[in-house]
Design a protein around this motif. Structure first.
Motif, PDB file in Angstrom:
ATOM      1  N   ARG A 219      -7.379  -7.980   5.790  1.00 13.51           N
ATOM      2  CA  ARG A 219      -6.352  -7.151   5.366  1.00 13.51           C
ATOM      3  C   ARG A 219      -6.655  -5.610   5.949  1.00 13.51           C
ATOM      4  NH1 ARG A 219      -4.730  -8.449  -0.884  1.00 13.51           N
ATOM      5  NH2 ARG A 219      -3.236 -10.160  -0.426  1.00 13.51           N
ATOM      6  N   ASN A 220      -7.983  -5.315   5.677  1.00 11.24           N
ATOM      7  CA  ASN A 220      -8.609  -3.899   6.346  1.00 11.24           C
ATOM      8  C   ASN A 220      -8.556  -3.752   7.548  1.00 11.24           C
ATOM      9  OD1 ASN A 220      -9.550  -2.095   3.920  1.00 11.24           O
ATOM     10  ND2 ASN A 220     -10.174  -4.344   3.119  1.00 11.24           N
ATOM     11  N   GLN A 221      -8.878  -5.045   8.322  1.00  8.87           N
ATOM     12  CA  GLN A 221      -8.823  -4.772   9.866  1.00  8.87           C
ATOM     13  C   GLN A 221      -7.441  -4.510  10.290  1.00  8.87           C
ATOM     14  OE1 GLN A 221     -11.294  -4.914  11.970  1.00  8.87           O
ATOM     15  NE2 GLN A 221      -9.899  -4.992  13.797  1.00  8.87           N
ATOM     16  N   LEU A 222      -6.474  -4.961   9.761  1.00 10.92           N
ATOM     17  CA  LEU A 222      -5.164  -4.633  10.082  1.00 10.92           C
ATOM     18  C   LEU A 222      -4.823  -3.425   9.278  1.00 10.92           C
ATOM     19  CD1 LEU A 222      -2.166  -5.882  10.738  1.00 10.92           C
ATOM     20  CD2 LEU A 222      -1.995  -6.450   8.288  1.00 10.92           C
ATOM     21  N   ARG A 229      -2.783   3.029  15.123  1.00 11.11           N
ATOM     22  CA  ARG A 229      -1.381   3.277  15.851  1.00 11.11           C
ATOM     23  C   ARG A 229      -0.727   4.243  15.540  1.00 11.11           C
ATOM     24  NH1 ARG A 229       2.963  -1.883  16.547  1.00 11.11           N
ATOM     25  NH2 ARG A 229       4.783  -0.723  17.721  1.00 11.11           N
ATOM     26  N   PHE A 230      -0.406   4.407  14.118  1.00 11.93           N
ATOM     27  CA  PHE A 230       0.212   5.585  13.414  1.00 11.93           C
ATOM     28  C   PHE A 230      -0.322   6.894  14.000  1.00 11.93           C
ATOM     29  CE2 PHE A 230       1.064   8.548  10.258  1.00 11.93           C
ATOM     30  CZ  PHE A 230       2.341   8.570  10.013  1.00 11.93           C
ATOM     31  N   ALA A 231      -1.506   7.118  14.215  1.00 10.21           N
ATOM     32  CA  ALA A 231      -2.166   8.417  14.449  1.00 10.21           C
ATOM     33  C   ALA A 231      -1.998   8.922  15.796  1.00 10.21           C
ATOM     34  CB  ALA A 231      -3.782   8.361  14.416  1.00 10.21           C
ATOM     35  N   ARG A 232      -1.498   8.111  16.735  1.00  7.23           N
ATOM     36  CA  ARG A 232      -1.134   8.115  18.099  1.00  7.23           C
ATOM     37  C   ARG A 232      -0.027   9.126  18.149  1.00  7.23           C
ATOM     38  NH1 ARG A 232      -1.424   1.987  19.908  1.00  7.23           N
ATOM     39  NH2 ARG A 232      -3.830   1.548  19.799  1.00  7.23           N
ATOM     40  N   GLY A 233      -0.553  10.359  18.929  1.00  8.97           N
ATOM     41  CA  GLY A 233       0.747  11.287  19.118  1.00  8.97           C
ATOM     42  C   GLY A 233       1.124  12.121  18.009  1.00  8.97           C
ATOM     43  N   ARG A 234       0.345  11.976  16.733  1.00  3.91           N
ATOM     44  CA  ARG A 234       0.734  12.552  15.775  1.00  3.91           C
ATOM     45  C   ARG A 234      -0.657  13.566  15.298  1.00  3.91           C
ATOM     46  NH1 ARG A 234       3.025   7.741  14.672  1.00  3.91           N
ATOM     47  NH2 ARG A 234       5.498   7.746  13.760  1.00  3.91           N
ATOM     48  N   GLU A 238      -3.505  14.331   7.812  1.00  2.00           N
ATOM     49  CA  GLU A 238      -3.409  13.237   6.714  1.00  2.00           C
ATOM     50  C   GLU A 238      -3.930  11.926   7.162  1.00  2.00           C
ATOM     51  OE1 GLU A 238       0.666  13.241   5.647  1.00  2.00           O
ATOM     52  OE2 GLU A 238       0.782  15.431   5.413  1.00  2.00           O
ATOM     53  N   ASN A 239      -3.762  11.523   8.394  1.00  2.00           N
ATOM     54  CA  ASN A 239      -4.226  10.005   8.452  1.00  2.00           C
ATOM     55  C   ASN A 239      -5.961  10.073   8.452  1.00  2.00           C
ATOM     56  OD1 ASN A 239      -3.596   7.410   9.799  1.00  2.00           O
ATOM     57  ND2 ASN A 239      -5.343   8.066  11.135  1.00  2.00           N
ATOM     58  N   ASP A 240      -6.472  11.114   8.587  1.00  3.00           N
ATOM     59  CA  ASP A 240      -7.839  11.501   8.488  1.00  3.00           C
ATOM     60  C   ASP A 240      -8.139  11.224   7.022  1.00  3.00           C
ATOM     61  OD1 ASP A 240      -8.375  11.305  11.116  1.00  3.00           O
ATOM     62  OD2 ASP A 240      -8.692  13.757  11.364  1.00  3.00           O
TER      63      ASP A 240
END
Length: 440
Positions: A219-222, A229-234, A238-240
């Motif tokens: 689960r944590n790997q996923l 993937r979400f962080a690309r181009g954004r 917040e992701n950090d």
């Protein structure tokens, strides 16, 4: 005394200020992190000069910051004026520094005075909580269009982690907890703090035993892949912050004893006090011993616009007892050589006593207490006049304090500065400098 409102005057401005300080926790991060997962140690913060950073790391300097939110009265603590027009009903008592007297509400601290450094000449700019707190905890920087980090974020940025298996910046406070990424300012979310509401661990910290370890890992790997993937181009802020919250939760899973007060000796529990501030300062000492770089402890309800003397008679002893025990313990263990202790508010209280038998906000002349690494022991710097209304000798602002604190922990602010994506920024107000009289 109300447990709902941290300021005695009940104004809307104070509520707004408190919201601005407490908002922004990452909802559900720790609950989700309860599914576990192994994370490597986080190397937090480095200086541009690798050799200097390595030297600081060897010293393992730490800071324990006690924040008496709302404004402790200097006249009922470090700078009493008994028998004067504004002195109030309390006597002064001798301390272990010849000729220096504290309020009688500080009998334990008076016995530790020879280990303290007291600044009685504070003169700051703001008489409002909302602006005063921000200015004080950020070092009074000039407005350069960026949000400066709080002291805890700045210290962990420069010093790194004293124990990479623990969060470097922890805040013990009443009410709610969570991850406060705003403290990082322009340094970024990873320099935010882990706030422990009432000193308790984040909810759902431990993995549900019904979930096998291999499922946790999958689960944590996923989750990590989804975050990448979400962080690309954004924007990464917040992701950090979200990722870092998971990392800290994982680190804490193996250190449950840091939240178990049954581990404390009965003697220490009595010495520090069974009240909230006593429990929180005792826990802060254990976090420092475990290797947390910066621990902040907050106590509310110090905004004594009404009934100042009865409130002070209740509040000041609750600070005095654990503060003195902390100073005694740090010196007895030798940790005082590497730990800087600071106790302060956003301003002091008015000498004039108002119609509600209270003291209002007074940034013009107030006091700060410190102890530990890099500071002179038994030093009292600054002087106020006989009524306590104005500073008459060695007047300083919070910028002076920031430069002094950083020098004390080994960061020379005349040589070191922030690098905000190529924009050089001073660590604190560059029109001020360290208080040489108080440094070793």
């Amino acid at each position: 005394m109300s447990n709902r409102h941290p300021y005695a005057c009940q104004s809307a401005e104070h509520l707004t200020s408190r919201r601005s300080l407490l908002k922004g926790g990452i909802a559900g991060a720790f609950a989700a992190a309860a599914s576990g997962g192994a994370f490597g140690p986080l190397g937090l913060g480095s200086l541009a000069q690798p050799a200097f950073a390595a030297e600081l790391s060897k010293k393992k300097r730490q800071v324990l910051f006690i924040w008496l939110d709302g404004g402790i009265s200097q006249l009922e603590s470090w700078d009493p004026k008994p028998g004067t027009q504004f002195g109030g009903p309390f006597r002064s008592i001798p301390t272990t520094i010849p000729g220096v007297r504290f309020s009688e509400l500080l009998p334990h601290s008076a016995k530790q005075a020879h280990r303290l450094s007291i600044v009685r000449g504070m003169h700051t700019k703001d008489d409002a909580h909302s602006s005063g707190v921000l200015r004080i905890e950020r070092g009074d920087p000039k407005n350069r269009g960026v949000q400066y980090p709080y002291l805890g974020a700045a210290v962990t940025h420069f010093l790194g982690s004293a124990n990479p298996k623990l969060p470097p910046y922890v805040w013990i406070k009443p009410y709610s907890g969570g991850f406060k990424h705003q403290d990082g300012g322009f340094l970024g979310a990873r320099y935010g703090c882990l706030a422990l509401g009432d000193g308790k661990p984040p909810e759902n910290l431990l993995r549900n035993p019904a979930i096998p370890a291999d499922v946790d890992a999958a689960r944590n790997q996923l989750r990590r892949k989804a975050n990448e993937r979400f962080a690309r181009g954004r924007s990464t802020a917040e992701n950090d912050a979200n990722t870092y919250a998971y990392d800290m939760a994982a680190q804490l899973m193996s250190r449950q004893e840091l939240f178990d007060d049954s581990q404390y000796s009965k003697r220490d529990i009595e010495r520090y006090g069974r009240h909230d501030l006593g429990r929180h300062i005792l826990q802060a000492k254990h976090l420092i011993q475990a290797g947390v770089t910066f621990v902040k402890v907050t106590s509310y309800h110090w905004d004594t616009h009404g009934d100042n003397f009865n409130l002070s008679q209740c509040l000041v002893p609750q600070f005095d007892q654990p503060f003195a025990a902390l100073i005694e313990d740090l010196h007895a263990s030798g940790m005082a050589e590497n730990v800087l202790v600071i106790a302060m508010s956003e301003f002091g209280r008015t000498p004039r006593i108002n119609g509600h038998v209270g003291r209002d906000h007074w940034p013009e002349a107030w006091s700060v207490a410190m102890s530990g690494c890099g500071l002179q022991q038994g030093a009292v710097i600054g002087k106020t006049n006989d009524k306590g209304t104005w500073v008459t000798e060695d007047e300083v602002d919070v910028g002076h304090l920031f430069h002094t604190w950083f020098r004390a922990i080994g960061v020379d602010t005349t040589k070191i500065e922030y690098d905000n994506h190529g924009q050089p920024l001073p660590v604190a107000n560059e029109e001020t400098k360290a208080i040489e009289k108080i440094l070793t």
